[in-house]
Scaffold this motif. Sequence first.
Motif, PDB file in Angstrom:
ATOM      1  N   MET A 204       0.809  -1.215   0.000  1.00  0.00           N
ATOM      2  CA  MET A 204       0.000   0.000   0.000  1.00  0.00           C
ATOM      3  C   MET A 204       0.847   1.272   0.000  1.00  0.00           C
ATOM      4  O   MET A 204       0.324   2.358  -0.265  1.00  0.00           O
ATOM      5  N   THR A 205       2.142   1.155   0.269  1.00  0.00           N
ATOM      6  CA  THR A 205       3.007   2.338   0.228  1.00  0.00           C
ATOM      7  C   THR A 205       3.188   2.870  -1.193  1.00  0.00           C
ATOM      8  O   THR A 205       3.603   4.018  -1.373  1.00  0.00           O
ATOM      9  N   VAL A 206       2.898   2.067  -2.225  1.00  0.00           N
ATOM     10  CA  VAL A 206       3.085   2.511  -3.610  1.00  0.00           C
ATOM     11  C   VAL A 206       1.758   2.756  -4.324  1.00  0.00           C
ATOM     12  O   VAL A 206       1.745   3.081  -5.513  1.00  0.00           O
ATOM     13  N   VAL A 207       0.650   2.620  -3.637  1.00  0.00           N
ATOM     14  CA  VAL A 207      -0.671   2.770  -4.246  1.00  0.00           C
ATOM     15  C   VAL A 207      -1.175   4.197  -4.045  1.00  0.00           C
ATOM     16  O   VAL A 207      -1.105   4.725  -2.934  1.00  0.00           O
ATOM     17  N   PRO A 208      -1.684   4.856  -5.104  1.00  0.00           N
ATOM     18  CA  PRO A 208      -2.210   6.214  -4.946  1.00  0.00           C
ATOM     19  C   PRO A 208      -3.626   6.213  -4.380  1.00  0.00           C
ATOM     20  O   PRO A 208      -4.287   5.173  -4.316  1.00  0.00           O
ATOM     21  N   GLU A 209      -4.096   7.376  -3.997  1.00  0.00           N
ATOM     22  CA  GLU A 209      -5.460   7.523  -3.515  1.00  0.00           C
ATOM     23  C   GLU A 209      -6.419   7.539  -4.699  1.00  0.00           C
ATOM     24  O   GLU A 209      -6.042   7.827  -5.836  1.00  0.00           O
ATOM     25  N   SER A 210      -7.685   7.218  -4.433  1.00  0.00           N
ATOM     26  CA  SER A 210      -8.721   7.248  -5.461  1.00  0.00           C
ATOM     27  C   SER A 210      -8.899   8.671  -5.996  1.00  0.00           C
ATOM     28  O   SER A 210      -9.096   9.613  -5.213  1.00  0.00           O
ATOM     29  N   PRO A 211      -8.859   8.866  -7.323  1.00  0.00           N
ATOM     30  CA  PRO A 211      -9.052  10.216  -7.867  1.00  0.00           C
ATOM     31  C   PRO A 211     -10.438  10.766  -7.562  1.00  0.00           C
ATOM     32  O   PRO A 211     -10.600  11.973  -7.367  1.00  0.00           O
ATOM     33  N   ARG A 212     -11.431   9.924  -7.503  1.00  0.00           N
ATOM     34  CA  ARG A 212     -12.783  10.409  -7.211  1.00  0.00           C
ATOM     35  C   ARG A 212     -12.899  10.861  -5.760  1.00  0.00           C
ATOM     36  O   ARG A 212     -13.590  11.842  -5.460  1.00  0.00           O
ATOM     37  N   TRP A 213     -12.238  10.174  -4.854  1.00  0.00           N
ATOM     38  CA  TRP A 213     -12.246  10.626  -3.463  1.00  0.00           C
ATOM     39  C   TRP A 213     -11.492  11.947  -3.343  1.00  0.00           C
ATOM     40  O   TRP A 213     -11.940  12.865  -2.633  1.00  0.00           O
ATOM     41  N   LEU A 214     -10.372  12.074  -4.015  1.00  0.00           N
ATOM     42  CA  LEU A 214      -9.597  13.320  -3.977  1.00  0.00           C
ATOM     43  C   LEU A 214     -10.418  14.489  -4.503  1.00  0.00           C
ATOM     44  O   LEU A 214     -10.387  15.588  -3.936  1.00  0.00           O
ATOM     45  N   ALA A 215     -11.162  14.257  -5.573  1.00  0.00           N
ATOM     46  CA  ALA A 215     -11.974  15.323  -6.147  1.00  0.00           C
ATOM     47  C   ALA A 215     -13.050  15.767  -5.167  1.00  0.00           C
ATOM     48  O   ALA A 215     -13.305  16.966  -5.011  1.00  0.00           O
TER      49      ALA A 215
END
Length: 473
Positions: A204-215
Amino acid sequence: MTGSQVTPRSDRAASPPDTQPLNGRLRLIATVATFGGLLFGYDTGVINGALPSLVTDLRLTPLLEGLVASILPFGAAWGAAFGGRFADRFGRRRVLTVLAVLFVAATLGCALAPSVGVLVAFRAVLGLAVGASSVIVPVFLAELAPAHLRGRVVAQNELMIVGGQALAFVFNAGLATAFGHVPHVWRYMLVLATVPALVLWVGMTVVPESPRWLARRGRLDEMVRVLQRIRQHAYTADEAEGVRELAAQDADRPAAGVLDLVRVPWIRGIFGIGAAMAVINQISGINAIQYYGVTVLQDSGFGGNGAFYANIIPGFVGVAAVALAMVLLKHVGRRPLLLTGLAGTITSLTAFALCYLLIPEDSAARPWAVLACIVVFVGFEQCCVGTVTWLYMSEIFPLSVRGVGMGACAWLLWMMTFVVGLTFPLLTDALGVGYTVLIFVALQLVALVWVHRVAPETKDRTLEELEQHFRGA
């Protein structure tokens, strides 16, 4: 965010985005995230082979046997209920990292438990992690994947779930053969789950956050950067703008609660569909087979360690079935797969019940006939029913209630699993396996009629298009 921040990259491929294959970065992210699914599968499947040793070592009654098997889905129900909320508030990636730590700690607690009470307590805690991951991973994958690959990417989680179950069956058989004469062999079976839990934690250290959650959190620059990373040459301004617009619509809405699922008519309709899918997933009796498969096969006539090895076959059939589903989902709609799957499970379970009721117990053909029915049943259920119901639940809810909606449906699914797991030993003790299986057949006939009359088609529609469709329904 200015218009220049969502302009298309000039180096993207000439082929249209909706024909782009799964790129290496998204494949890596999906693989890491779905280790949560592998843990889900292993932790639910391992009890199948551990129960005979547990019953002997801890002197379990049928009620305690059912409790040990079913307490994990009971905990999972509450993990699912609150996991979606935590994921909505703190982010999908951060919560999955915490769950990886919980998987490690609870697994060690189960393996080292000195009594049945402690084992039940840690199995409940492990269930919290399983339930939360069962909600968050499909939603996370659905939000990361482009529309034309969403079915394939989300189905990868189901593949990892059944892969985890198959691994559990293989390790159970190996350990039963090597250490079957050693007391507490079930401890070795349980502790092996720490390995994938550590992989999830590190990955999980290399996985990005969900773009929809970020938006939705207003972190639009980060959203664009994540989309550019995971789409690579297929990145377009249209997708980023669509995500941004829906996030802006939700910006003034308060955090969603359970009541929001029933307050607005069009959302209430979606919740009804999701809840029905959750029930359909469990009334096939698939988790009765996953939890008590070795016990059923022993009862049907397999002696010694034969039941452990016979139980491996449905495990690998399940993996192959989900792999087939990943291919079929590219070409076949959700509804046809569900209808085909239910017809197949109804037929195979009817044959299963008849084998128990009509073939003499001393017949050499009886155990093999029962195993053949289980294999066919698992194939249809995992390919066409289990995969599609989780996919449906992950994609039908609008962004504003996606976490809580998925959580509520998964709560219902896990509570159904708890009921099935707890009552199956009691029902078989009172009615016998054959008549108990006929109860599942009757329930699935009802499910078949409902899917035919009510279930919508969601294939090849973006999450945003689905929301607009349900708003106008």
